[in-house]
Design a protein around this motif. Structure first.
Motif, PDB file in Angstrom:
ATOM      1  N   TYR A   1      19.579-122.551  14.168  1.00 33.36           N
ATOM      2  CA  TYR A   1      21.025-122.298  14.061  1.00 33.36           C
ATOM      3  C   TYR A   1      21.338-120.577  13.435  1.00 33.36           C
ATOM      4  N   PHE A   2      21.359-119.797  14.358  1.00 30.52           N
ATOM      5  CA  PHE A   2      21.776-118.580  13.869  1.00 30.52           C
ATOM      6  C   PHE A   2      23.171-118.283  15.013  1.00 30.52           C
ATOM      7  N   TYR A   3      24.304-117.895  14.210  1.00 31.81           N
ATOM      8  CA  TYR A   3      25.502-117.604  15.031  1.00 31.81           C
ATOM      9  C   TYR A   3      25.702-115.988  15.025  1.00 31.81           C
ATOM     10  N   ASP A   4      24.959-115.284  15.842  1.00 31.83           N
ATOM     11  CA  ASP A   4      24.809-113.902  15.595  1.00 31.83           C
ATOM     12  C   ASP A   4      26.197-113.220  16.220  1.00 31.83           C
ATOM     13  N   VAL A   5      26.397-112.020  16.066  1.00 32.02           N
ATOM     14  CA  VAL A   5      27.450-111.246  16.206  1.00 32.02           C
ATOM     15  C   VAL A   5      27.185-110.719  17.949  1.00 32.02           C
ATOM     16  N   ILE A   6      25.995-110.639  18.072  1.00 33.62           N
ATOM     17  CA  ILE A   6      25.530-110.029  19.530  1.00 33.62           C
ATOM     18  C   ILE A   6      24.803-110.935  20.224  1.00 33.62           C
ATOM     19  N   ASP A   7      24.715-110.752  21.424  1.00 36.21           N
ATOM     20  CA  ASP A   7      23.919-111.885  22.094  1.00 36.21           C
ATOM     21  C   ASP A   7      22.339-111.397  22.494  1.00 36.21           C
ATOM     22  N   ASP A   8      22.107-110.176  22.278  1.00 35.04           N
ATOM     23  CA  ASP A   8      20.761-109.867  22.321  1.00 35.04           C
ATOM     24  C   ASP A   8      19.961-110.234  21.234  1.00 35.04           C
ATOM     25  N   PRO A   9      18.941-111.055  21.125  1.00 34.12           N
ATOM     26  CA  PRO A   9      18.193-111.571  20.247  1.00 34.12           C
ATOM     27  C   PRO A   9      17.209-110.184  19.353  1.00 34.12           C
ATOM     28  N   ASN A  10      17.198-109.502  20.361  1.00 34.90           N
ATOM     29  CA  ASN A  10      16.423-108.119  20.007  1.00 34.90           C
ATOM     30  C   ASN A  10      16.979-106.982  19.635  1.00 34.90           C
ATOM     31  N   GLY A  11      18.407-107.304  19.702  1.00 27.32           N
ATOM     32  CA  GLY A  11      19.251-105.844  19.591  1.00 27.32           C
ATOM     33  C   GLY A  11      19.693-105.475  18.221  1.00 27.32           C
ATOM     34  N   SER A  12      20.273-104.872  18.073  1.00 25.45           N
ATOM     35  CA  SER A  12      21.010-104.149  16.768  1.00 25.45           C
ATOM     36  C   SER A  12      22.618-104.291  16.897  1.00 25.45           C
ATOM     37  N   TRP A  13      22.962-104.480  15.679  1.00 24.64           N
ATOM     38  CA  TRP A  13      24.565-104.658  15.730  1.00 24.64           C
ATOM     39  C   TRP A  13      25.380-103.378  15.145  1.00 24.64           C
ATOM     40  N   LYS A  14      26.222-102.782  15.655  1.00 26.13           N
ATOM     41  CA  LYS A  14      26.877-101.638  15.349  1.00 26.13           C
ATOM     42  C   LYS A  14      28.258-101.907  15.620  1.00 26.13           C
ATOM     43  N   PHE A  15      29.252-101.816  14.831  1.00 27.78           N
ATOM     44  CA  PHE A  15      30.612-101.797  15.136  1.00 27.78           C
ATOM     45  C   PHE A  15      31.207-100.646  15.671  1.00 27.78           C
ATOM     46  N   ASP A  16      32.004-100.671  16.446  1.00 23.71           N
ATOM     47  CA  ASP A  16      32.645 -99.479  17.207  1.00 23.71           C
ATOM     48  C   ASP A  16      34.013 -99.225  16.728  1.00 23.71           C
ATOM     49  N   PRO A  17      34.146 -98.245  15.727  1.00 22.24           N
ATOM     50  CA  PRO A  17      35.524 -98.157  15.265  1.00 22.24           C
ATOM     51  C   PRO A  17      36.694 -97.477  16.491  1.00 22.24           C
ATOM     52  N   SER A  18      35.894 -96.933  17.631  1.00 27.68           N
ATOM     53  CA  SER A  18      36.740 -96.231  18.548  1.00 27.68           C
ATOM     54  C   SER A  18      37.546 -97.413  19.315  1.00 27.68           C
TER      55      SER A  18
END
Length: 456
Positions: free
Chosen positions: A93-110
């Protein structure tokens, strides 16, 4: 035994326990998030070894929620640390911010703070997500690396916040040594009047005992009025047990509890078996208070602690700069409905922010219609800045680009749960805690206002 003592006795494998006993208890769920998760993981690896495995990968629940929608690189990195650990441990049970399990999270302020920036698995505020995703069950033990974990006590379980060191130990062993807390008894009678909400109940109780009046004690809420309180109401009350210093808050299990738990467990495929604890004739309380809900009025907790109780109608001279509705205790669907009920057809006169606690709540507000208009649109038309990025946002301050954060000395009325100096940002800001209805009325006038003035 009290409700809390019964759960702890069962988890310890004992026939009975009493306040003051030290007992080893088995955890049913350990929850951690992006703020404390990396530290907990560090403790776990340091003490059990870099190749160690968690005691039960199905019982560790990881929910990023606090410092998510910010361009702060260290905050973004924390989510990646969680993802790496989940993949290494094969945690269910991991409720990730992104869907890619091998990805990296980065918020886009634009994209701005209002537009959704999360994937399909993201669950929002951990304390709201736990019951929504089927992880709260009567009679169980829930540990979380967050003080407001006590919110789940609304579901008749022993739920409490623990530090990173204790969480690291639980992660490796599934057990924790606890001192059984004394229990304070709050008997609720009568029925809430229009304009008065569950937030007013808990602010009244904390005002009676003080912000440290329940230190390392259980707060048990029961009585004939509870049957008229929704599960949202109960979670609002249990959530703020910690604001009086409480070890946990707890309610009885009834048909409402069972219906909510059963539905969520079925929906999410989580375990559906549980064993509630019921009251008996041999309870021993260290304190008792009977609260007549019919006599309560809209209440405000004044800066700088939740025990500084005052009636909203007596605070009309307090001018405000900002209003805020959101968080685990104030960002539920029912909270926003009462918020909208007051604001409908009117305009706020101060900056007002709305942060739903979970994506499900965003969906509720964007699809529910009143006379052909969605609740979300009613709030936007009233001038509320509504973000789709469900999460903790400014409730815990956060980096300077956090939505709703106070970056200058301001006075804010908020439906959140904590108001010590600097809690929502600037250390010289002031936070006044109130119900969503009181926040709405105050946003319309620019000063603290009794919501009953706006309800017909």
């Amino acid at each position: 035994m009290t409700l809390t003592e019964k759960i702890l006795a069962r988890a310890a494998g004992k026939g009975s326990v009493k306040a003051g006993d030290n007992v080893w208890v088995k955890a049913d769920i350990l929850m951690t998030h992006d703020v404390c998760g990396p530290g907990t993981i560090g403790v776990f690896k340091r003490e059990f070894g870099p190749e160690a495995k968690v005691w039960d990968r199905h019982k560790v629940v990881v929910i990023p929620d606090h410092y998510i929608f910010t361009a702060d690189s260290k905050s973004n990195r924390n989510v990646d640390i969680l993802r790496d650990f989940v993949r290494e441990q094969n945690i269910t049970y991991f409720y990730d911010v992104i869907d890619d399990p091998n990805g990296s999270w980065k918020f886009d302020p634009s994209k701005g703070p209002l537009q959704r920036q999360y994937g399909s698995q993201y669950a929002g505020v951990c304390h709201t997500a736990l019951p929504q995703k089927g992880h709260t069950r009567p009679g169980e033990i829930l540990f979380g690396t967050d003080s407001h974990t006590c919110m789940a006590g609304a579901y008749n379980e022993f739920a409490t916040g623990i530090g990173n060191t204790d969480a690291g130990f639980v992660m490796g062993t599934g057990k924790l040594l606890l001192k059984v807390p004394e229990t304070m008894h709050f008997r609720l009678e009568g029925q809430l009047q229009p304009g008065v909400m569950a937030k007013d109940i808990i602010l009244h109780c904390i005002g009676e005992i003080g912000f440290d009046g329940a230190t390392y004690r259980a707060m048990q809420f029961d009585g004939p009025a509870v049957k008229n309180l929704s599960m949202d109401d109960r979670t609002t009350i249990a959530n703020m047990a910690i604001e009086a210093g409480g070890k946990n808050g707890i309610f009885e299990c009834d048909d409402q509890t069972r219906a909510a738990v059963d539905a969520r467990c079925r929906l999410n495929g989580t375990r559906q078996t549980y064993e509630p604890v019921e009251r008996d004739r041999h309870e021993s309380f260290v304190y008792e208070l009977t609260v007549d809900l019919s006599k309560l009025e809209p209440t405000v907790a004044c800066h700088p602690d939740p025990g500084r109780r005052q009636l909203a109608r007596l605070m009309t001279q307090t001018q405000l700069d900002r209003a805020y509705v959101g968080s685990c205790t104030g960002g539920k669907t029912s909270d926003f409905l009462e918020f909208a009920r007051v604001l409908r057809g009117k305009k706020v006169v101060i900056d007002t922010f709305g942060v739903p606690a979970s994506p499900e709540i965003v969906h509720d507000l964007q699809t529910a219609r009143w006379d052909g208009q969605t609740v979300w649109q009613i709030l936007v038309d009233a001038g509320v800045q509504m973000t789709e990025n469900a999460g903790c946002a400014a409730c815990l301050g956060g980096p300077v680009d956090t939505f709703g954060r106070m970056n200058a000395p301001m006075k804010c009325i908020s439906a959140t749960n904590r108001n010590f100096p600097g809690r929502m940002g600037h250390k010289e800001s002031q936070v006044f805690l109130a119900s969503p209805a009181t926040v709405a009325a105050s946003a319309l006038t620019g000063h603290i206002t009794d919501p009953r003035d706006y309800l017909s």
